[in-house]
Design an enzyme around this catalytic site. Structure first.
Site, PDB file in Angstrom:
ATOM      1  N   GLY A 126      -4.417 115.512  25.378  1.00  0.00           N
ATOM      2  CA  GLY A 126      -3.807 114.207  25.667  1.00  0.00           C
ATOM      3  C   GLY A 126      -2.971 113.678  24.508  1.00  0.00           C
ATOM      4  O   GLY A 126      -2.763 112.470  24.385  1.00  0.00           O
ATOM      5  N   ASP A 174       5.966 109.121  26.178  1.00  0.00           N
ATOM      6  CA  ASP A 174       5.655 110.223  25.264  1.00  0.00           C
ATOM      7  C   ASP A 174       6.917 110.796  24.623  1.00  0.00           C
ATOM      8  O   ASP A 174       6.949 111.091  23.424  1.00  0.00           O
ATOM      9  CB  ASP A 174       4.886 111.313  26.009  1.00  0.00           C
ATOM     10  CG  ASP A 174       3.589 110.775  26.599  1.00  0.00           C
ATOM     11  OD1 ASP A 174       3.147 109.701  26.161  1.00  0.00           O
ATOM     12  OD2 ASP A 174       3.036 111.423  27.492  1.00  0.00           O
TER      13      ASP A 174
HETATM   14  C1  GAF Z   1       0.858 110.200  30.158  1.00  0.00           C
HETATM   15  C2  GAF Z   1       2.298 110.034  30.616  1.00  0.00           C
HETATM   16  F1  GAF Z   1       3.026 111.141  30.260  1.00  0.00           F
HETATM   17  C3  GAF Z   1       2.945 108.797  30.032  1.00  0.00           C
HETATM   18  O1  GAF Z   1       4.227 108.625  30.576  1.00  0.00           O
HETATM   19  C4  GAF Z   1       2.080 107.562  30.281  1.00  0.00           C
HETATM   20  O2  GAF Z   1       2.193 107.124  31.621  1.00  0.00           O
HETATM   21  C5  GAF Z   1       0.623 107.827  29.905  1.00  0.00           C
HETATM   22  O3  GAF Z   1       0.128 109.013  30.504  1.00  0.00           O
HETATM   23  C6  GAF Z   1      -0.286 106.690  30.295  1.00  0.00           C
HETATM   24  O4  GAF Z   1       0.020 105.555  29.558  1.00  0.00           O
HETATM   25  O5  GAF Z   1       0.799 110.425  28.784  1.00  0.00           O
END
Ligand code: GAF
Length: 385
Positions: A126, A174
């Protein structure tokens, strides 16, 4: 293990012969607060990790890309046909081919290239190893080709690669973190306007540390659940007649919830609306250097993810509870959920005590032992040489 940048260079030399034209590094991330708000046009506050993915790259004639990755040990090759439409390249190569596809779709003349990829960002924890890979490849290709694509426009294209080429319906957080973060700062991003503010996040100066605990929880249907959360949020926005849940303020929350008849949709919407406000409150505290005071907001975010958004798992909740009982000022799951990592804000001299308490709670429940590390905010994507 040798340094990641050295491994990328050695890989380039071994696979392709000679030296690369340059090396580009992009980091993994943790999100301090603001979870599942990005695809609701809301606010997020990630920071970059000192763990990085490095692409050593050099030119290649024609529209051809040859890519070696130390993780699989494989070399893959693709050309214009494979990047003419999504999903022709699969596996880890899809993130690389997806970046080429997205750049070409946006009208850029992407140079053919040879790339050797090495990474310290663990997969499946994650910490956005996929965004780090996309960002390292994108910055390499932009520089190699002299493309007219400033950093602030790169995250949207990297996100398109992930959404449309790889096929994962993620938001823009991200990729933004991997590309736009700054050393010593958290990245306050408005996911609608893509405006950013670099918020000083001086843990060391405040006598604090950020403990990152890898829950080691097996990912349980994370992809399907993520897509389901996204659909619930879109349904809530549609029923409320707003473009996105970002357009509902906390002062309007009760009235908005009264208009949603499905209890699950109500819980999902409440998480997003309150989470946006928690990001704004965290930013307000950090702007005035009140780092210590953000702890309760982190914990409230966790409770909201656990009870309203329902994206935590027993290992994650155990880690948060144990960290808080052992004296953490605040703790929460970070990232998309259903596994991944927990952040705990701790007194600098208490990090090991808190980590041991989490490990003991895990042992009591028979969970696989967690891993932990303390981190400071690191820079976003950069050219190394
Ligand atoms: C994952 C997703 F890739 C992000 O875009 C975001 O939605 C996150 O989950 C939750 O905040 O990392």
């Amino acid at each position: 293990m040798t340094d990641v940048a050295d491994r990328a260079r050695a890989g380039f030399d071994r696979e392709f012969g000679g030296s690369p034209a340059g090396r580009w590094a992009a980091p993994g991330r943790v999100n301090l607060i603001g979870e599942h708000t990005d695809y609701n046009d809301g606010f997020v506050l990630p920071f970059a990790l000192p763990l990085r993915t490095v692409a050593a790259a050099g030119p290649q004639d024609g529209a051809r890309w040859t890519v070696w990755s130390e993780l699989s040990g494989e070399t893959i090759e693709f050309g214009a046909d494979e990047v003419a439409e999504p999903a022709r390249v699969t596996g880890w190569g899809a993130y690389v081919a997806g970046v080429v596809w997205a750049l070409r779709e946006a009208g850029h003349d992407v140079p053919g290239a040879r790339l050797a990829i090495a990474s310290d960002v663990p997969l499946g924890a994650g910490l956005s190893s996929s965004a780090a890979l996309e960002a390292a490849v994108m910055t390499a290709l932009v520089d190699l080709g002299g493309l007219d694509l400033p950093a602030e426009r790169q995250p949207r294209l990297a996100q398109r690669a992930e959404n449309h080429y790889v096929g994962a319906p993620t938001g823009i957080m991200d990729q933004s973190a991997a590309i736009r973060c700054r050393d010593g700062h958290a990245l306050f991003l408005d996911c609608r306007s893509e405006e950013v503010e670099h918020i000083p996040f001086d843990l060391h100066g405040a006598g604090l540390a950020m403990l990152v605990v890898d829950s080691r929880a097996p990912h349980r249907h994370a992809d399907g659940e993520y897509a389901a959360r996204r659909r619930s949020c879109e349904a809530a926005a549609a029923q409320l007649g707003v473009r996105a849940l970002r357009d509902v303020g906390v002062d309007q929350l009760d009235a908005a919830l009264a208009r949603l008849d499905d209890p699950e949709t109500r819980r999902r919407a409440r998480h997003v609306v309150t989470e946006d406000q928690r990001v704004l409150d965290t930013v307000a505290l950090l702007r005035t250097g009140r780092v210590r005071e953000i702890g309760p907001l982190l914990t409230a975010s966790h409770v909201s993810m656990r009870d309203d958004f329902e994206i935590t798992v027993p290992e994650i909740d155990t880690a948060v509870e144990a960290a808080l009982e052992a004296g953490a000022l605040g703790a929460r799951m970070t990232g998309g959920g259903f596994g991944g990592c927990v952040l705990a804000l701790v007194e600098a001299d208490a990090a090991e005590t808190v980590a041991s308490a989490v490990a003991a709670a895990y042992a009591d429940k028979g969970f696989q032992a967690p891993a932990h590390v303390t981190v400071l905010p690191a820079p976003g994507a950069t050219r190394l040489d």
